[in-house]
Design an enzyme around this catalytic site. Sequence first.
Site, PDB file in Angstrom:
ATOM      1  N   ASN A  40       0.859  -1.185   0.000  1.00  0.00           N
ATOM      2  CA  ASN A  40       0.000   0.000   0.000  1.00  0.00           C
ATOM      3  C   ASN A  40       0.896   1.235   0.000  1.00  0.00           C
ATOM      4  O   ASN A  40       1.443   1.604   1.035  1.00  0.00           O
ATOM      5  CB  ASN A  40      -0.904  -0.032   1.244  1.00  0.00           C
ATOM      6  CG  ASN A  40      -1.780   1.194   1.346  1.00  0.00           C
ATOM      7  OD1 ASN A  40      -1.876   1.988   0.403  1.00  0.00           O
ATOM      8  ND2 ASN A  40      -2.433   1.361   2.495  1.00  0.00           N
ATOM      9  N   TRP A  41       1.029   1.843  -1.174  1.00  0.00           N
ATOM     10  CA  TRP A  41       1.946   2.983  -1.296  1.00  0.00           C
ATOM     11  C   TRP A  41       1.304   4.303  -0.842  1.00  0.00           C
ATOM     12  O   TRP A  41       1.962   5.353  -0.839  1.00  0.00           O
ATOM     13  CB  TRP A  41       2.453   3.096  -2.749  1.00  0.00           C
ATOM     14  CG  TRP A  41       3.317   1.934  -3.146  1.00  0.00           C
ATOM     15  CD1 TRP A  41       3.927   1.042  -2.295  1.00  0.00           C
ATOM     16  CD2 TRP A  41       3.675   1.527  -4.471  1.00  0.00           C
ATOM     17  NE1 TRP A  41       4.639   0.117  -3.027  1.00  0.00           N
ATOM     18  CE2 TRP A  41       4.507   0.388  -4.350  1.00  0.00           C
ATOM     19  CE3 TRP A  41       3.384   2.013  -5.760  1.00  0.00           C
ATOM     20  CZ2 TRP A  41       5.025  -0.267  -5.474  1.00  0.00           C
ATOM     21  CZ3 TRP A  41       3.908   1.365  -6.865  1.00  0.00           C
ATOM     22  CH2 TRP A  41       4.723   0.237  -6.723  1.00  0.00           C
ATOM     23  N   LYS A  42       0.033   4.246  -0.510  1.00  0.00           N
ATOM     24  CA  LYS A  42      -0.679   5.433  -0.008  1.00  0.00           C
ATOM     25  C   LYS A  42      -0.435   6.628  -0.953  1.00  0.00           C
ATOM     26  O   LYS A  42      -0.426   6.439  -2.164  1.00  0.00           O
ATOM     27  CB  LYS A  42      -0.266   5.730   1.440  1.00  0.00           C
ATOM     28  CG  LYS A  42      -0.380   4.485   2.321  1.00  0.00           C
ATOM     29  CD  LYS A  42      -0.245   4.760   3.789  1.00  0.00           C
ATOM     30  CE  LYS A  42      -0.358   3.440   4.554  1.00  0.00           C
ATOM     31  NZ  LYS A  42      -0.381   3.604   5.991  1.00  0.00           N
TER      32      LYS A  42
ATOM     33  N   HIS B 206      -9.834   1.665   4.652  1.00  0.00           N
ATOM     34  CA  HIS B 206      -8.568   1.864   5.380  1.00  0.00           C
ATOM     35  C   HIS B 206      -8.793   2.897   6.483  1.00  0.00           C
ATOM     36  O   HIS B 206      -9.546   3.860   6.301  1.00  0.00           O
ATOM     37  CB  HIS B 206      -7.473   2.334   4.417  1.00  0.00           C
ATOM     38  CG  HIS B 206      -6.126   2.309   5.034  1.00  0.00           C
ATOM     39  ND1 HIS B 206      -5.689   3.292   5.898  1.00  0.00           N
ATOM     40  CD2 HIS B 206      -5.120   1.392   4.959  1.00  0.00           C
ATOM     41  CE1 HIS B 206      -4.473   2.979   6.314  1.00  0.00           C
ATOM     42  NE2 HIS B 206      -4.101   1.840   5.765  1.00  0.00           N
TER      43      HIS B 206
ATOM     44  N   GLU C  84      -7.129   5.296   7.500  1.00  0.00           N
ATOM     45  CA  GLU C  84      -6.845   6.693   7.143  1.00  0.00           C
ATOM     46  C   GLU C  84      -8.048   7.322   6.449  1.00  0.00           C
ATOM     47  O   GLU C  84      -8.320   8.510   6.607  1.00  0.00           O
ATOM     48  CB  GLU C  84      -5.582   6.765   6.271  1.00  0.00           C
ATOM     49  CG  GLU C  84      -4.335   6.513   7.114  1.00  0.00           C
ATOM     50  CD  GLU C  84      -3.182   5.853   6.391  1.00  0.00           C
ATOM     51  OE1 GLU C  84      -3.210   5.779   5.148  1.00  0.00           O
ATOM     52  OE2 GLU C  84      -2.248   5.389   7.072  1.00  0.00           O
TER      53      GLU C  84
ATOM     54  N   GLU D 235      -5.949  -4.388  10.733  1.00  0.00           N
ATOM     55  CA  GLU D 235      -4.956  -3.326  10.859  1.00  0.00           C
ATOM     56  C   GLU D 235      -5.240  -2.492  12.113  1.00  0.00           C
ATOM     57  O   GLU D 235      -6.079  -1.577  12.078  1.00  0.00           O
ATOM     58  CB  GLU D 235      -5.013  -2.408   9.639  1.00  0.00           C
ATOM     59  CG  GLU D 235      -4.600  -3.090   8.349  1.00  0.00           C
ATOM     60  CD  GLU D 235      -3.879  -2.106   7.429  1.00  0.00           C
ATOM     61  OE1 GLU D 235      -2.754  -2.399   7.032  1.00  0.00           O
ATOM     62  OE2 GLU D 235      -4.455  -1.040   7.139  1.00  0.00           O
TER      63      GLU D 235
ATOM     64  N   GLY E 191       2.097   2.645  10.783  1.00  0.00           N
ATOM     65  CA  GLY E 191       3.131   3.669  10.638  1.00  0.00           C
ATOM     66  C   GLY E 191       3.945   3.927  11.893  1.00  0.00           C
ATOM     67  O   GLY E 191       4.765   4.839  11.917  1.00  0.00           O
TER      68      GLY E 191
ATOM     69  N   SER F  33       2.841  -1.797  10.408  1.00  0.00           N
ATOM     70  CA  SER F  33       4.274  -1.832  10.716  1.00  0.00           C
ATOM     71  C   SER F  33       4.921  -3.199  10.452  1.00  0.00           C
ATOM     72  O   SER F  33       5.810  -3.614  11.192  1.00  0.00           O
ATOM     73  CB  SER F  33       4.524  -1.374  12.158  1.00  0.00           C
ATOM     74  OG  SER F  33       4.193   0.004  12.263  1.00  0.00           O
TER      75      SER F  33
ATOM     76  N   GLY G 168       2.709  -1.031   4.349  1.00  0.00           N
ATOM     77  CA  GLY G 168       2.789   0.370   3.952  1.00  0.00           C
ATOM     78  C   GLY G 168       4.234   0.804   3.809  1.00  0.00           C
ATOM     79  O   GLY G 168       4.887   0.561   2.792  1.00  0.00           O
ATOM     80  N   GLY G 169       4.774   1.425   4.860  1.00  0.00           N
ATOM     81  CA  GLY G 169       6.110   2.019   4.831  1.00  0.00           C
ATOM     82  C   GLY G 169       7.206   1.115   4.264  1.00  0.00           C
ATOM     83  O   GLY G 169       8.038   1.563   3.475  1.00  0.00           O
TER      84      GLY G 169
HETATM   85  P1  PGA Z   1       2.455   0.571   7.676  1.00  0.00           P
HETATM   86  O1  PGA Z   1       1.037   0.792   6.936  1.00  0.00           O
HETATM   87  O2  PGA Z   1       2.994  -0.745   7.165  1.00  0.00           O
HETATM   88  O3  PGA Z   1       3.284   1.738   7.244  1.00  0.00           O
HETATM   89  O4  PGA Z   1       2.193   0.531   9.124  1.00  0.00           O
HETATM   90  C1  PGA Z   1       0.154  -0.274   6.756  1.00  0.00           C
HETATM   91  C2  PGA Z   1      -1.158   0.225   6.196  1.00  0.00           C
HETATM   92  O5  PGA Z   1      -1.598   1.323   6.574  1.00  0.00           O
HETATM   93  O6  PGA Z   1      -1.784  -0.439   5.366  1.00  0.00           O
END
Ligand code: PGA
Length: 259
Positions: free
Chosen positions: A14-16, A103, A105, A175, A181, A222, A243-244
């Site tokens: 997930n590159w957001k 998600h 966010e 999640e 993050g 994470s 994500g990250g």
């Molecule tokens: P993260 O993000 O791996 O940076 O914690 C995961 C996500 O939000 O899908």
Amino acid sequence: MPTTAHTKPLVLANWKMNLSVQESVVLARNLAAAYSKLKLKEHLELVLCPTFPALAPVAEVLKRQSVCLGAQDVFWKPVGPYTGEVSARVLKELGVTHVIIGHSERRQFLKESDAMVQQKVLATLAEGITPVLCVGETFSERQTGQKYLVIARQVASALAGVTLTSGLGLVIAYEPVWVIGSGQAVETHEAQETALVIRHTLLDVFSESTIARQVRIIYGGSVDPVNIGNFVGRGLLAGVLVGGASLEAKRFTNLMKKL
Ligand code: PGA
């Protein structure tokens, strides 16, 4: 006990909103090359989820590759006067096979409700695309003992009225909001326990055999090359949403090599 009949773990990147179109194309190219060179296809299914404007150019990169394309959101109507929105119909046209829905966010910053999430799941399945439904508790919900209630509610409401006809797939991503993050994933047993609660809730909606064949429960929050082994293939967990740690080719390839 495996969650599903799928044998290989599912890994979604997930590159957001972190990369430009050009950066997304370069990263997709590097990852597709590593996936093929290291024969990672034998070990995992990979889905790259770039920002909307990068979908078409990344689709071009992934042509003739066995890496799948995912979107980070979708609107629930197939067509019409919905300024700024993107339909599952258009995502399908671009070759999208998976869509991240609900998600945290989006729930937090765009005020996405359980009802909106449910409409998005229905619209996505109607196009034969696999929804990646995100559920998870906030820190205060966890501290006040509401965690499992929140997760069961999110799963049940998102799947109200959903039928999984054969050939359709569904992914539920656990999640924990407070972990995303943060650089600090939850303990394995907590992710496993939550997967059990999710599966229990799923049994109110689908038959055991439908769940076994068509539904996967994964973990996100994470995940990195060091802790990936704590989640994939542990108990009911059949993959990860990253994500990250998916934003840099070398680091993400290292993560995939652990599977
Ligand atoms: P993260 O993000 O791996 O940076 O914690 C995961 C996500 O939000 O899908």
